[in-house]
Design an enzyme around this catalytic site. Structure first.
Site, short mmCIF file in Angstrom:
data_model
loop_
_atom_site.label_atom_id
_atom_site.label_comp_id
_atom_site.label_asym_id
_atom_site.label_seq_id
_atom_site.Cartn_x
_atom_site.Cartn_y
_atom_site.Cartn_z
N GLU A 95 23.72 64.09 -5.27
CA GLU A 95 24.12 64.33 -6.59
C GLU A 95 23.76 63.23 -7.51
OE1 GLU A 95 25.64 67.08 -6.20
OE2 GLU A 95 26.89 67.41 -7.94
N LEU B 229 28.45 75.81 -2.03
CA LEU B 229 29.43 75.71 -0.87
C LEU B 229 30.65 76.86 -1.32
CD1 LEU B 229 29.94 71.84 -0.88
CD2 LEU B 229 29.17 73.40 0.91
N ASP C 50 31.12 65.33 -8.65
CA ASP C 50 30.93 66.39 -10.03
C ASP C 50 29.85 65.84 -10.85
OD1 ASP C 50 33.30 67.68 -12.50
OD2 ASP C 50 31.48 68.36 -11.36
N ASP D 186 35.57 80.20 -11.31
CA ASP D 186 35.57 80.63 -9.94
C ASP D 186 36.62 82.10 -9.90
OD1 ASP D 186 34.47 78.48 -8.81
OD2 ASP D 186 36.26 77.21 -8.66
N ASP E 224 36.15 75.55 -14.65
CA ASP E 224 35.64 75.80 -13.20
C ASP E 224 36.82 76.79 -12.57
OD1 ASP E 224 34.03 73.92 -13.49
OD2 ASP E 224 34.85 72.39 -11.95
N ARG F 114 18.48 71.94 -8.80
CA ARG F 114 18.78 73.06 -8.02
C ARG F 114 18.19 74.43 -8.44
NH1 ARG F 114 24.66 75.20 -5.91
NH2 ARG F 114 24.88 75.25 -7.95
N CYS G 179 59.78 63.07 -42.32
CA CYS G 179 60.77 63.67 -43.18
C CYS G 179 61.50 62.49 -44.02
CB CYS G 179 61.45 64.32 -42.12
SG CYS G 179 63.45 64.52 -42.92
S1 IVH Z 1 26.59 69.58 0.44
C1 IVH Z 1 24.55 73.33 1.77
N1 IVH Z 1 27.90 67.35 -0.16
O1 IVH Z 1 28.52 70.84 -4.64
C2 IVH Z 1 25.51 72.61 0.96
N2 IVH Z 1 27.66 69.10 -1.86
O2 IVH Z 1 29.50 73.48 -4.87
C3 IVH Z 1 24.83 71.35 0.64
N3 IVH Z 1 28.38 68.77 -4.21
O3 IVH Z 1 25.52 72.14 -4.80
C4 IVH Z 1 25.82 70.74 -0.13
N4 IVH Z 1 29.13 66.77 -3.76
O4 IVH Z 1 25.61 70.07 -5.90
C5 IVH Z 1 27.71 68.73 -0.55
N5 IVH Z 1 29.17 65.40 -0.73
C6 IVH Z 1 28.78 66.65 -1.32
C7 IVH Z 1 28.65 67.22 -2.40
C8 IVH Z 1 27.88 68.40 -2.92
C9 IVH Z 1 28.75 67.61 -4.69
C10 IVH Z 1 27.70 69.59 -4.98
C11 IVH Z 1 26.37 70.21 -4.81
C12 IVH Z 1 26.46 71.53 -4.24
C13 IVH Z 1 27.81 71.99 -4.81
C14 IVH Z 1 28.42 73.10 -4.23
#
Ligand code: IVH
Length: 700
Positions: free
Chosen positions: A186, A93, A130, A47, A43, A149, A442
């Protein structure tokens, strides 16, 4: 390809090329992550690529590509599932890594909304799961579609698969709900389920998954829904997309409502009023992370008021009202500079990866364990390779594998056959079942500096030479001063001290006239060590106190015994058979003795040691027994006791029990069914007796 430099120093031409490269690289990484469920970048690396791309675009806005990764979310959809457009795009995000990023996130929101300091701003925190996100469309309270997604706009239709997940309700519960709503969340797999799945995959010879996220993705995106059903997938709901009518005023209220509809929501969701509150939640989750039972990779912060979320809106792929505060990456990729061999205090050779230092989980790592040569072969890591490493808590970092091996790699690594500390042979033991130990050891024992201190402590210990006043502490002291390097040096202690230019022992701190004199006297008192103690003291693997006793009682004289060992180590089968014929002595001990004796360092040490001491002959255990010192062979069926008992009784009386008849055999005890051994005894004129006669002779 030219080596890309820091963003600030790129020329326009370099920037253009770099943007093209990054676009392609991110596209490949996305495909591996989303489509193949098999990421090849960590990751942190991913990033970093995206951050670099954004930084270059910020410096050269006119060079931004049409296919810029900053405008792309996720991957192009796989052909295997039909495509579905999301009612509202599924966005990603933005990431925060440092505390300052979080403070800046909150400040930005305040600025954007024009809130002054006295106005309260509630922001929620919750774990960032995750897994993989899923969009569930409900019409009139009934699940009509589930989609991954995908690229954010269009996902894959996995409705049949999603229906197998228990956490996903077929029909919404509660009293009211919008006529149409997309509930998002998720899909994930618990750590326990992941382990169990991998175990059964491995047993069935099928592909094992790299982590729970990949396992969840691979399990959901199955064309055969029966497979998905057999996989224990879970779902946390945390967001929504298209809604036909508003159903809450805040994030908190929305999550509570979603829960009432029958979804599982995360109970670690919390509202906060300050940045410090958010950071406290982050640290709390970081601490509890390992105990949650499912993987999280950070904390998500969201503005609580939905009308404010609406006002804040989006910038490219990210909402302005939410951010992911990521945990430091616990995996990283770096270069394997070399493989070095460390020798432990008991002689085990451990290969250690020397790495170009890299930060993993907030800690700089420059070494990682490779465990043993089988592990190196399994991973096929070679010096010069780029390797992925992992650090979990306090555990020693591990090498997970090679990343993109190129064509001109170093040849496969070979474990040295000699100890790097002392040059003695390093061997892998083979146990009595013929199985090879994964560790290489050894054979230098007392002569190997890595092992010397431990071995010397053993040499003087109670069950070995048992030298009064010479314990672990003194050994460390003498070894530290370089005056005792091998056991022979103990018997030349005064000379060694003098030769080293050190003051006499009586002047050393902790020693006085008396204690120095006592120590020398105690050492002198052990110049004739008993055979068993002496052999045990050498610390040869698998030749401990008991086995040493068996050899001592069997050979009585050290010279006879060591002669046989030397011959066996030179390949004389008769000598080896002789050692093996002793009841209670197995192949492992004999092989280990042979390895020890074959090693020149050990031969030199033993010669020097025997210059100082005279090994005392062992006594046959019961010298008044008429069978003491006799070599006995049992053959045929014994009726009064088992063969094992007969052997151990005879040994206890000082007899030597052998498995084969030779000229050296004194008595053959023959029971019913005796065959070739009896015949041989008769041919050689060896005395033969019945079991009863034997019992009488031995006084049993
Ligand atoms: S909110 C508009 N809440 O993280 C944003 N996302 O890197 C809506 N994810 O695509 C997402 N846990 O797959 C949100 N508690 C959480 C999350 C979460 C995991 C994932 C999700 C998102 C990704 C963004």
């Amino acid at each position: 390809m030219s080596k890309p430099g820091p963003v600030e120093s790129l020329t326009e031409e370099e920037a253009r090329r770099e943007l093209a490269r990054l676009s392609a690289e991110i596209r490949l990484a996305d495909a591996a992550y989303y489509r193949e469920d098999d990421p090849h970048l960590s990751d942190a690396e991913y990033d970093a690529l995206r951050d670099r791309n954004s930084a270059i675009e910020a410096r050269f806005p006119h060079l931004k590509r049409k296919d810029s990764p900053s405008e792309r979310v996720g991957h192009e959809v796989s052909e295997a599932f039909s495509k579905v457009a999301h009612g509202v795009p599924m966005l990603s995000l933005d990431n925060a890594f440092a505390d300052e990023d979080v403070a800046e996130f909150v400040a930005r929101i305040r600025r954007f909304l024009g809130l002054d300091d006295s106005e309260s701003l509630t922001i929620t925190s919750e774990p960032k799961i995750d897994g993989l996100s899923l969009n569930l469309t409900y019409e009139a309270g009934v699940l009509v579609r589930a989609a991954t997604r995908g690229n954010g706009q269009v996902g894959e239709d996995v409705t049949v698969n999603a229906r197998t997940i228990e956490d996903i309700p077929e029909k919404l519960g509660g009293k009211t709900w919008p006529d149409k709503i997309e509930v998002r969340g998720e899909v994930y797999m618990t750590g326990a389920a992941f382990k169990a799945l991998n175990a059964s995959q491995e047993e069935a010879g099928k592909k094992v998954f790299a982590n729970p996220r990949n396992a969840a993705a691979g399990s959901l995106r199955q064309l055969d829904v029966a497979i998905t059903r057999s996989r224990p997938l879970r779902f946390f709901a945390y967001a929504w997309g298209e809604v036909s009518e508003p159903f809450a005023a805040t994030q908190t209220e929305a999550v509570e409502t979603i829960e009432k509809w029958g979804f599982v929501t995360n109970d670690l969701f919390k509202p906060h009023e300050t940045v410090d509150g958010l950071l406290e939640a982050y640290r709390d989750l970081a601490e509890r992370r390992a105990m949650l039972g499912y993987d999280i990779d950070g904390v998500v912060y969201k503005v609580d008021r939905l009308d404010w979320q609406e006002r804040l809106g989006f910038v490219s792929r990210f909402p302005r009202w939410a951010i992911a505060h990521k945990f430091p990456a616990e995996r990283a990729v770096t270069k394997l500079e070399s493989i070095e061999i460390q020798v432990g205090r008991t002689g085990t050779l451990t290969p250690v990866a020397r790495l170009t230092p890299v930060t993993v989980g907030g800690v700089v790592v420059s070494n990682a364990t490779l465990h043993n040569e089988d592990e190196i072969a399994r991973l096929d890591v070679r010096p010069g390779d780029m390797v992925e490493i992992q650090r979990a808590g306090d555990v020693i970092p591990q090498v997970l594998g090679v990343v993109d091996p190129d064509d001109n790699r170093a040849p496969p690594f070979e474990m040295p056959g000699e100890c790097p500390e002392c040059g003695s042979a390093a061997v892998r033991e083979v146990d009595d079942k013929g199985e090879e130990d994964v560790r290489r050891r050894c054979t230098g024992g007392l002569t190997c500096p890595a092992q010397a201190v431990e071995r010397l402590k053993h040499f003087v210990s109670r069950k070995a030479l048992d030298i009064d006043g010479l314990g672990a502490k003194q050994i460390e002291l003498f070894y530290g001063h370089g005056v005792v390097k091998g056991p022979q040096d103990i018997f030349r202690l005064a000379d060694r001290i003098e030769a080293a230019g050190l003051p006499p022992l009586s002047e050393w701190e902790g020693f006085g006239e008396t204690s120095a004199r006592n120590l020398f006297a105690a050492i002198d008192a052990r110049r004739s060590p008993p055979f068993q103690r002496f052999l045990n003291g050498l610390g040869i693997r698998h030749v401990g106190e008991t086995t040493s006793g068996l050899f001592a009682r069997s050979y009585l004289k050290w010279e006879n015994f060591w002669d046989t060992v030397k011959k066996a180590s030179q390949g004389e089968e008769g000598a080896e058979a002789d050692l093996l014929s002793i009841d209670g002595v197995g192949q492992t001990a004999v092989t280990s003795l042979k390895d020890f004796a074959a090693e020149p360092h050990n031969q030199d040490m033993l010669t020097a040691l025997l210059d100082e001491v005279d090994v005392e002959d062992a006594e046959a255990a019961a010298s008044d027994s008429p069978v003491a010192g006799k070599t006995i062979v049992f053959t045929g069926t014994l009726e009064k006791m088992t063969r094992d008992e007969a052997k151990s009784r005879a040994t206890a009386l000082g007899a030597k029990v052998s498995g084969s008849v030779s000229k050296k055999t004194d008595i053959v005890v023959a029971g019913p069914g005796a065959g070739s051994k009896l015949k041989k005894a008769e041919e050689l004129g060896v005395q033969v007796m019945s079991e009863d006669d034997w019992l009488e002779l031995a006084g049993l």
